[in-house]
Design an enzyme around this catalytic site. Structure first.
Site, PDB file in Angstrom:
ATOM      1  N   PRO A   1      10.335  50.686  71.731  1.00 37.41           N
ATOM      2  CG  PRO A   1      11.524  48.974  72.778  1.00 37.41           C
ATOM      3  CD  PRO A   1      11.666  50.069  71.779  1.00 37.41           C
TER       4      PRO A   1
ATOM      5  CB  VAL B   1       7.156  50.053  79.125  1.00 36.82           C
ATOM      6  CG1 VAL B   1       6.552  49.690  80.479  1.00 36.82           C
ATOM      7  CG2 VAL B   1       7.539  48.794  78.370  1.00 36.82           C
TER       8      VAL B   1
ATOM      9  CG  ASP C   1      13.484  53.638  73.802  1.00 35.01           C
ATOM     10  OD1 ASP C   1      13.365  52.393  73.798  1.00 35.01           O
ATOM     11  OD2 ASP C   1      14.093  54.267  72.914  1.00 35.01           O
ATOM     12  CG  HIS C   2      11.202  48.223  78.353  1.00 30.88           C
ATOM     13  ND1 HIS C   2      12.181  48.205  79.313  1.00 30.88           N
ATOM     14  CD2 HIS C   2      10.215  47.419  78.822  1.00 30.88           C
ATOM     15  CE1 HIS C   2      11.813  47.433  80.319  1.00 30.88           C
ATOM     16  NE2 HIS C   2      10.616  46.947  80.051  1.00 30.88           N
ATOM     17  NE  ARG C   3      14.946  51.514  71.335  1.00 31.34           N
ATOM     18  CZ  ARG C   3      15.194  52.315  70.304  1.00 31.34           C
ATOM     19  NH1 ARG C   3      15.708  51.805  69.182  1.00 31.34           N
ATOM     20  NH2 ARG C   3      14.949  53.600  70.376  1.00 31.34           N
TER      21      ARG C   3
END
Length: 552
Positions: free
Chosen positions: A333, A335, A523-525
């Site tokens: 995901p 951002v 990587d927003h994880r």
């Protein structure tokens, strides 16, 4: 001499097939072991396929542009000696036997003048690129003393030998050089049919007719550099790429692009060869626009002939890029955090260092400074220098700082990796980045040089633009995009600006300042937005205060 078939080898890790872009030999050419015989494009890179034999090319089984599975037969040779297939432990002689097949030589040269002399020590250790350089310079590779491990010969060894013996200009020019033997001619100067199919002939050469019909003098070069896409267009248009006129060069060799190929082909279409002095040229068929009598003076009467859609193969490097982008975008995901650094101090520092860089023959760009600033940010915020291993349910924080530099090439985006950035100086980084970028654009980059990255930089500002949303180079967790460095309005304290005011007026004023837009995708994880902002602040702090870069 026995005939040996040669299969397409595994030219890269995990590669199952490749496109045979260019044949470098033709039936009848004499080749030696390790000499490149074809260029193959895989989903990773463009690579040269070397011969495993000393002998004569018997037959080519694949057309240029065909996709070939690894393990399929692509070429056969009439092999010298007993024809034993070489193995990894084979250290037999590299001597060339020209007694067989001399009458079959495609160029009709005397067999004795073509024979490469026997090496005094048996085997000659030199990579294909070095052997090619030796042939171009007219140097007998067997006479060159190698300076590498085990006597391996390098480019420098060949050039030094050419300069010391004065042979650099004798071989290719065709002048007689009585001081040494002639190099083996692989026939590239009279390239005819690229492939001899079973039952076909390698002597079906129609290039002369094509050249006469163009109305443009063919160049008739021996070597021409061009991208795979350009070569494909040339094949579709029936153009010999060695005949296309060009003034462009790449590292001294003629370079032809698609526009030049199409222009040459159009010149051939426009020129109508006269069959007799009295025979008139045929009238062109009327187009729908001209049939009505008037085109309205718009100049677009024949535009409909150019409106057919064009299809381009989706394979090779382009397909690899697409799959990688798809995997990254639909796995991580994304951002993107945007910010702008005020880099007037950086611009001044670079200007001060440029003379020293030029004295070392180094082109100094802003990229090495940015790389050092990124390393400073990664050391303070290690989660941006990490990899998420979902199967193991763990995040690996990397301790190496290997930065990938995205480079736009004719084949698509390539990302060579500069390793150990934290251990290298500004000038050293500048030199390495320039070298990797140049070889990436020329398709000479090695697959191993595009692996092992921990963080990636993409410089879209080099072609215009301020901000973007770059896609992460998966499985990395972040990528930084650079906009164009330009003067933009910035608010500064009046006391810090020489604005021409005579009084000590307090407050602020707006002044033009060189600024660098930054676009950081994460990587927003793995990385939170606050961490991304803090990383960007660290990078900007070091760019705005270049002296801080000395610590990294």
């Amino acid at each position: 001499m026995p005939v040996k078939e040669f299969k397409l080898p595994d030219v890269g890790e995990g590669v199952a097939e490749g496109e045979l872009v260019t044949w470098l030999v033709k039936p009848g050419d004499r080749v030696e072991e390790d000499q490149p015989v074809a260029e193959v494009e895989t989903d990773k890179a463009l690579v040269e396929v070397p011969s495993r034999y000393d002998g004569v090319v018997e037959e080519l089984f694949v057309e240029e542009g065909e996709m070939v599975p690894v393990g399929d037969v692509i070429i056969s040779f009439r092999v010298d000696g007993d024809g034993a297939e070489p193995t990894a432990d084979d250290t037999g002689s590299d001597e060339v036997d020209d007694t067989d097949g001399a009458g079959d030589d495609a160029d009709g040269l005397d067999a004795e003048s073509e024979a490469e002399p026997e090496t005094s020590s048996g085997r000659t250790f030199a990579p294909p690129s070095v052997r090619r350089l030796a042939r171009e310079l007219g140097v007998d590779i067997a006479a060159v003393e190698g300076s590498g491990p085990g006597g391996r010969i390098s480019d420098g060894d060949v050039r030094a030998h050419a300069e010391s013996s004065g042979s650099a200009g004798s071989g290719p020019s065709g002048e007689d050089d009585s001081s040494g033997p002639k190099p083996v001619d692989i026939g590239s100067g009279d390239r005819k049919s690229a492939v001899s199919k079973r039952g076909g002939s390698a002597d079906d050469d129609t290039r002369g007719d094509d050249a006469r019909s163009t109305g443009v003098d063919p160049a008739g070069r021996e070597t021409t550099l061009a991208t795979p896409a350009t070569r494909k267009v040339a094949r579709e248009l029936g153009v010999d790429i060695d005949d296309v006129p060009t003034d462009a060069t790449r590292e001294g060799d003629p370079f032809v692009d698609e526009a030049a190929v199409r222009a040459y082909a159009e010149a051939g279409t426009a020129a109508v060869p006269a069959t007799t002095d009295s025979e008139p040229a045929p009238e062109p068929e009327p187009t729908p626009a001209s049939a009505g009598g008037s085109s309205g003076g718009s100049g677009f009467a024949d535009a409909s002939t150019d409106r057919e859609p064009e299809t381009v193969p989706y394979r090779g490097v382009r397909r690899t890029i697409g799959k990688q982008m798809e995997r990254s975008k639909f796995t991580a995901p994304h951002v993107t955090h945007h910010d702008t650094a005020e880099v007037d101090a950086l611009v001044e520092a670079r200007e001060q260092l440029k003379p020293k860089a030029e004295a070392r023959d180094v082109k100094l760009t802003y990229m090495p400074f940015v790389m050092k600033a990124i390393v400073a940010g990664l050391k303070e915020h290690p989660y941006l220098n990490s990899e998420l291993r979902e199967d193991d349910e763990e995040i690996v924080l990397k301790k190496e700082y290997n930065l990938g530099i995205a480079v736009a090439t004719d084949a698509g985006l390539m990302v060579p990796v500069v390793k150990g950035v934290d251990e290298k100086g500004i000038f050293e980084l500048a030199e390495e980045v320039n070298d990797l970028a140049t070889r990436a654009r020329e398709r000479k980059i090695k697959p191993a040089e595009m692996k092992g990255g921990t963080f990636t930089i993409t410089n879209f500002g080099a072609i215009g633009g301020e901000y973007a949303t770059p896609i992460i180079n998966y499985p990395e967790t972040a990528i930084l995009g650079l906009g164009a460095i330009e003067e933009r309005p910035v608010v500064r304290d009046r006391s810090a600006v020489d604005d021409g005011f005579l009084d000590d007026e307090e407050g602020t004023t707006v002044v033009p300042v060189p600024t660098l837009p930054l676009s950081l995708s994460i990587d927003h994880r793995v990385v939170d937005g606050a961490i991304a902002a803090e990383f960007a602040n660290t990078v900007m702090e070091h760019l705005e205060n270049p002296l801080l870069l000395l610590n990294h």
